[in-house]
Design an enzyme around this catalytic site. Structure first.
Site, PDB file in Angstrom:
ATOM      1  N   GLY A  31      28.758  38.594  16.266  1.00  0.00           N
ATOM      2  CA  GLY A  31      28.249  38.959  17.583  1.00  0.00           C
ATOM      3  C   GLY A  31      28.789  40.296  18.061  1.00  0.00           C
ATOM      4  N   ASN A  58      41.355  35.934  15.980  1.00  0.00           N
ATOM      5  CA  ASN A  58      40.051  36.618  15.998  1.00  0.00           C
ATOM      6  C   ASN A  58      40.199  38.116  15.772  1.00  0.00           C
ATOM      7  OD1 ASN A  58      39.118  34.705  18.947  1.00  0.00           O
ATOM      8  ND2 ASN A  58      38.863  34.163  16.799  1.00  0.00           N
ATOM      9  N   LYS A  74      35.059  35.830  25.708  1.00  0.00           N
ATOM     10  CA  LYS A  74      34.548  36.708  24.660  1.00  0.00           C
ATOM     11  C   LYS A  74      33.344  37.512  25.140  1.00  0.00           C
ATOM     12  CE  LYS A  74      36.119  34.468  20.433  1.00  0.00           C
ATOM     13  NZ  LYS A  74      35.763  33.850  19.148  1.00  0.00           N
ATOM     14  N   ASP A 119      28.627  29.816  15.118  1.00  0.00           N
ATOM     15  CA  ASP A 119      29.513  29.263  14.105  1.00  0.00           C
ATOM     16  C   ASP A 119      29.330  27.768  13.960  1.00  0.00           C
ATOM     17  OD1 ASP A 119      30.542  28.271  16.401  1.00  0.00           O
ATOM     18  OD2 ASP A 119      32.574  29.013  16.101  1.00  0.00           O
ATOM     19  N   ALA A 123      24.646  24.259  17.882  1.00  0.00           N
ATOM     20  CA  ALA A 123      24.083  25.352  18.673  1.00  0.00           C
ATOM     21  C   ALA A 123      22.950  26.045  17.924  1.00  0.00           C
ATOM     22  CB  ALA A 123      25.182  26.357  19.028  1.00  0.00           C
ATOM     23  N   ARG A 124      23.092  26.170  16.611  1.00  0.00           N
ATOM     24  CA  ARG A 124      22.023  26.799  15.823  1.00  0.00           C
ATOM     25  C   ARG A 124      20.733  25.987  15.915  1.00  0.00           C
ATOM     26  NH1 ARG A 124      26.246  28.527  11.535  1.00  0.00           N
ATOM     27  NH2 ARG A 124      25.885  30.752  11.370  1.00  0.00           N
ATOM     28  N   CYS A 163      13.998  23.131   8.786  1.00  0.00           N
ATOM     29  CA  CYS A 163      12.979  22.728   7.806  1.00  0.00           C
ATOM     30  C   CYS A 163      13.580  22.061   6.568  1.00  0.00           C
ATOM     31  CB  CYS A 163      12.172  23.936   7.357  1.00  0.00           C
ATOM     32  SG  CYS A 163      10.717  24.235   8.379  1.00  0.00           S
ATOM     33  N   CYS A 175      37.820   2.706   3.253  1.00  0.00           N
ATOM     34  CA  CYS A 175      38.871   2.025   2.487  1.00  0.00           C
ATOM     35  C   CYS A 175      39.676   3.028   1.654  1.00  0.00           C
ATOM     36  CB  CYS A 175      38.275   0.915   1.626  1.00  0.00           C
ATOM     37  SG  CYS A 175      36.747   1.378   0.846  1.00  0.00           S
ATOM     38  N   CYS A 439       9.537  21.632  13.380  1.00  0.00           N
ATOM     39  CA  CYS A 439       8.531  22.664  13.632  1.00  0.00           C
ATOM     40  C   CYS A 439       7.128  22.295  13.150  1.00  0.00           C
ATOM     41  CB  CYS A 439       8.979  24.010  13.079  1.00  0.00           C
ATOM     42  SG  CYS A 439       8.887  24.153  11.273  1.00  0.00           S
TER      43      CYS A 439
END
Lengths: 611, 339
Positions: A31, A58, A74, A119, A123-124, A163, A175, A439
């Site tokens: 980003g 980071n 950030k 990441d 969210a993706r 997909c 176990c 989709c």
């Protein structure tokens, strides 16, 4: 504001950039780089969203942040730093989660292009759906170590992020974790579960005591122990680990003696388990290996030294007491959340995993190594992020130029392929999977479960975790009967009823939708008596091959899938891996005309299946 | 050759470099920490290389440039703030370069490379040159080569870019993954688990100087057979180096039309000289070579930065010896020239 100097681009692109509006999701390693490239190129209007704050680890790549920014937002700091490169750009920063009602379809619609620099899969998936719903091109990026990729997702033109079935999260049978660990990771998983049992959110699936329902142990001499102490749930009947520990006031010696002495002796009594395995050795608190050893010279980072069992016990004691203090200082009912960057939490897991490893004759690991495994760290570096972000912005330029058909996926390889290629573009756009449950024109998916056992609450989590919905609503197809409502209180009273009890049966279909994602899917229920939880059944269900070993090493990761059940089962995504990547793979060995194979591998948290 | 510094990493270093140490190992990080790097040319590409090298945690970086910061620099050169237009590009970049990683020593040199002796360049472990003419590049390369110092160069023109590396005689280690069947005990009848073991092997790569790579005989059948593979990026570089030689500047965005005509003429000359197939170097490749496009600088700067890390850490196979980025196809590839 124009692309800054006329003549760099042709007029058409200069104009298109000047009128563009871009959304960047994520202000991490990729980003930061994307934002820099956009700002320098003269993209006039940019929004950036990130809910995270800056951490020291980071700084080796997220170059818009410096030491003095640690702990700050950030998105905000990235905006301020980027503005110093070009103050004439308009940047709006959101210190926020992209998964929020504030960023609905109409929000996404205002952008020409959305660029993902995320990441984590949750969210993706979400941004994927938002971009499909808003019909906005999405440029999806990721890196892992030296490798990376850039992929265009556009409704009706390419496949979407969902997909292809993703590699499942790595899981271990309960176990194995509770009774018969054979690898360091088994002990690490156990140690993290122990942390949650003692200090974190108690989860019945994370029991750490001997599992008497182990099918391997059944019917043997251990059965005597079973009848004496066990219950039908397979757990040794005693108080919860937490309340027992609290009763002893988290006394390190008592905890140690129970976990690493008594419980191990109990396991030994399950004799069937040890017929073909080396039996574990119970430990005694005041007589531990390494007690009288002289300190050995160690070169390397302090965290890279492997502690002796005696040292582990000491760290166990000190971290227990620190964690207990932390827990006590919190309001009643609150709990700790395991975090690899919290010293005591990481110390505790290192110590417990190693003590258990010693007991089971498994090699001990350093705190450094255990942190990688327990924290799912995929190492990220500046250069790979820079390359991927550079390619992503060049792809964005092509889209604005009207050349979206040329924007095939590009892979950054850790090493050149046999043709000497380091960046490998696919020859064609990858077409959508017509059976994709996200989709496809009429998305559909099967849900295999035992209708007599699965409760409405379980169904909700199937929709949230399996179908990545945020706030699902469900009605029975053809009847319009509301089974599940995202409005609080509307269907909650049914939470503990089974699907059968609320009148659902084999073959019946639910229409499930998520208002925020503007996503609706038809879910067919399939009765399976054997299914203990639930799993999704897609028509395109073909087992996913295990990732190439080469790829694993290239990623430097210890995870990835292992050719398990390909279906996204009832996995509980907990912490996401903290790298900037989850996808890498491409297969370009021979030039062929068939659609390039591609696979996504994810480093993900382990999941324990009940067995 | 960068010697491994035996001093242990401080806690601050271990914390900041944690993620990359997990990727390339502590040994590499120690080698990086001992390395002195010279970066010539504070254009967009120079800034990208500097960023990547400074973030990696080398000992020191010297920024060398004798040019003044111009407005056109600002759309790729993020180390110099906009209010420093007119100042020396290296000096204008120092403050931000330091802020990237306060543990790295940053110095500047404002003389032209022509006014510096060979011994100036050889005090560094690695020299990265951008924005120079062919003749200047070859001179510095030879100086480095004579002292067994690593030399890399590259340029970005518009969206196009290349890199050349001369690591002389380079030893490195490479991790190879092997599969091993696992048995837990003599009576283990469970499915034999497979374990991947990575072993480290030592390897060696021999490089040639830039002049060899740039004076390839295209009449040679082996070289001609390469033309069939069809990527003309090498020749794009030749054309742009020739442009720079003849006009003492890069193609200028404000003279887009005139300069495109010149480039196309030079293209035709080179096609003739080397008897290349007609239409081998398409016009479109020479239309996106104006200024420095930030995305392309990031891409080439990322590749060069990673090669500096490999050269210093002596880990993983470095590219031998040229890398090209063809923006029309979005392909990036490595080829060996001049050997």
């Amino acid at each position: 504001m124009v692309a800054r100097v006329a003549g760099v681009f042709n007029e058409q692109l200069t104009e298109a950039i000047a009128n563009s509006k871009i959304l960047v999701v994520g202000a991490g390693g990729i980003g930061c780089e994307i934002l820099k490239n956009l700002v320098l190129t003269g993209f006039p209007s940019i929004e950036i969203i990130d809910l995270d704050t800056i951490d020291v680890s980071n700084l080796n790549r997220q170059f818009l942040f410096h030491k003095e920014h640690v702990g700050k937002s950030k998105a905000q700091v990235a905006k301020d730093s980027a503005l110093s490169f070009n103050p004439n750009v308009n940047i709006i920063a959101h210190h926020d989660s992209v998964i929020s009602n504030d960023y609905g379809v109409s929000y996404f619609k205002q952008f020409n292009i959305v660029m993902n620099a995320l990441d984590n899969r949750v969210a993706r998936n979400h941004v994927n759906r938002m971009c499909l719903a808003a019909n906005v091109p999405l440029i999806e990026t990721g890196t892992a170590g030296y490798a990376g990729q850039v992929e265009l997702i556009k409704k009706g033109l390419t496949q979407c992020y969902e997909c292809q079935p993703k590699a499942p999260q790595k899981s271990f049978p309960g176990c194995t974790i509770r009774n018969t660990p054979s690898e360091p990771i088994h002990c690490i998983v156990w140690a993290k579960h122990l942390f949650n049992q003692l200090f974190g959110e108690e989860d019945p699936d994370q029991d750490v005591s001997p599992d008497t329902a182990d099918p391997e142990a059944a019917g043997d001499a251990g059965a005597s122990a079973l009848s004496a102490e066990g219950n039908t749930a397979g757990n040794v009947e005693r108080k919860s680990t937490r309340s027992w520990a609290a009763d002893t006031n988290y006394d390190a010696e008592k905890l140690f003696t129970k976990l690493f002495g008594d419980d191990i002796r109990y396991l030994l009594s399950m004799e069937n388990l040890w017929k073909k395995r080396r039996p574990p050795t119970p430990l005694v608190w005041d007589n531990l290996p390494g007690k009288d050893d002289a300190p050995i010279q160690h070169s390397g980072l302090p965290d890279q030294r492997v502690w002796s069992v005696h040292e582990c016990a000491q760290v166990f004691a000190s971290s227990c007491s620190a964690l207990q203090k932390d827990l006590k200082s919190r309001p009643e009912g609150d709990h700790l959340v395991w975090d690899k960057d919290e010293r005591s939490a990481m110390d505790f897991v290192t110590a417990c995993a190693n003590i258990r490893a010693h007991i089971f004759n498994i090699p001990l690991k350093s705190r450094f190594e255990i942190k990688s495994m327990a924290g799912n760290i995929i190492p990220a570096i500046a250069t790979a992020n820079a390359i991927v972000a550079g390619l992503a912005v060049l792809r964005a330029q092509s889209i604005l130029k009207g050349e979206i058909e040329n924007c095939t996926s590009v892979y950054l390889r850790p090493k050149v392929n046999h043709r000497g290629q380091l960046f490998v573009p696919e020859r064609t756009l990858t077409a959508a999977n017509p059976k994709c449950y996200v989709c496809a024109p009429k998305p559909e998916v099967g849900l295999a479960c035992n209708l007599k056992a699965l409760t409405l609450k379980d169904l909700t989590s199937a929709f949230k975790e399996g179908l990545n919905m945020q706030a699902p609503d469900a009605t029975v197809e053809g009847k319009g009967l509301v089974v599940l409502s995202s409005e609080p209180g509307e269907t909650d009273h049914n939470n503990d009823k089974t699907l059968e009890q609320i009148g659902l049966n084999d073959g019946c279909a639910l229409l499930v939708d998520d208002f925020l994602q503007n996503y609706e899917v038809r879910v067919r229920l399939q009765q399976e008596d054997e299914e203990k939880s639930w799993r999704l059944v897609t028509d395109a269900d073909t087992p996913m091959p295990a990732p190439k070993e080469e790829e694993k090493s290239a990623n430097g990761s210890n995870g990835g899938s292992s050719g398990n059940d390909p279906k996204p089962g009832p996995s509980r995504p907990k912490e996401d891996s903290e790298s900037d990547m989850e996808i890498v793979e491409e297969d370009d060995d021979e030039p062929t005309m068939k659609p390039p194979k591609r696979r996504r591998t994810a480093m993900s948290d382990e999941v324990v299946e009940l067995c | 050759m960068v010697e491994n510094n035996e001093m242990e990493l401080s806690e601050a270093e271990a914390e900041q470099y944690d993620r990359q140490i997990r990727l390339w190992g502590l040994e590499s990080q120690k080698r990086l920490r001992a390395a002195k790097v010279l970066i010539i040319g504070m254009n967009g590409l120079g800034a990208e290389i500097a960023k990547n090298v400074i973030l990696s945690g080398v000992k020191s970086v010297c920024l060398l440039d004798n040019e003044k910061l111009k407005e056109i620099d600002l759309y790729s050169q993020f180390l110099s703030p906009p209010d420093k237009i007119g100042e020396n590009r290296a000096e204008a970049s120092v403050q931000r370069a330091k802020a990237l990683n306060p543990m790295v020593e940053i110095t500047t040199e404002t003389k032209s490379v022509d006014n510096l002796t060979d011994s100036y360049f050889t005090q560094f472990d690695v020299v990265c040159a951008t924005g120079l003419k062919q003749e200047q590049l070859e001179r510095i390369n030879n100086a480095c080569r004579d002292s067994n110092k690593k030399f890399l160069c590259g340029d970005v023109w518009g969206m196009y870019g290349y890199m050349f590396a001369d690591l002389v005689d380079h030893e490195y280690s490479e991790e190879i993954v092997q599969h091993k069947a696992l048995k837990r005990g003599p009576d283990d009848t469970e499915k034999t688990a497979r374990e991947t073991v990575s072993i480290t092997v030592k390897r060696r790569a021999i490089y040639v100087p830039l002049q060899n790579a740039l004076s390839v005989d295209w009449m040679n059948p082996e070289m001609r057979s390469r033309l069939r593979r069809g990527d003309p990026s090498y020749f794009v570089m030749k054309i742009l180096l020739r442009f720079k030689d003849e006009y003492n500047r890069n193609p200028d965005p404000s003279k887009r039309k005139e300069d495109t005509a010149i480039l196309l003429r030079m293209r035709d000359e080179i096609v003739k000289e080397l008897s290349l197939p007609a239409n081998f170097i398409v016009d479109a490749l020479l239309q996106d070579v104006f200024g420095t496009v930030s995305g392309a600088a990031a891409v080439i700067g990322g590749v060069i930065g990673q090669e500096v890390v490999k050269a210093v850490s002596q880990r993983e196979p470095p590219h031998n010896n040229m890398f090209f980025f063809n923006p029309l196809k979005c392909v990036g590839f490595v080829e060996l020239y001049g050997q």
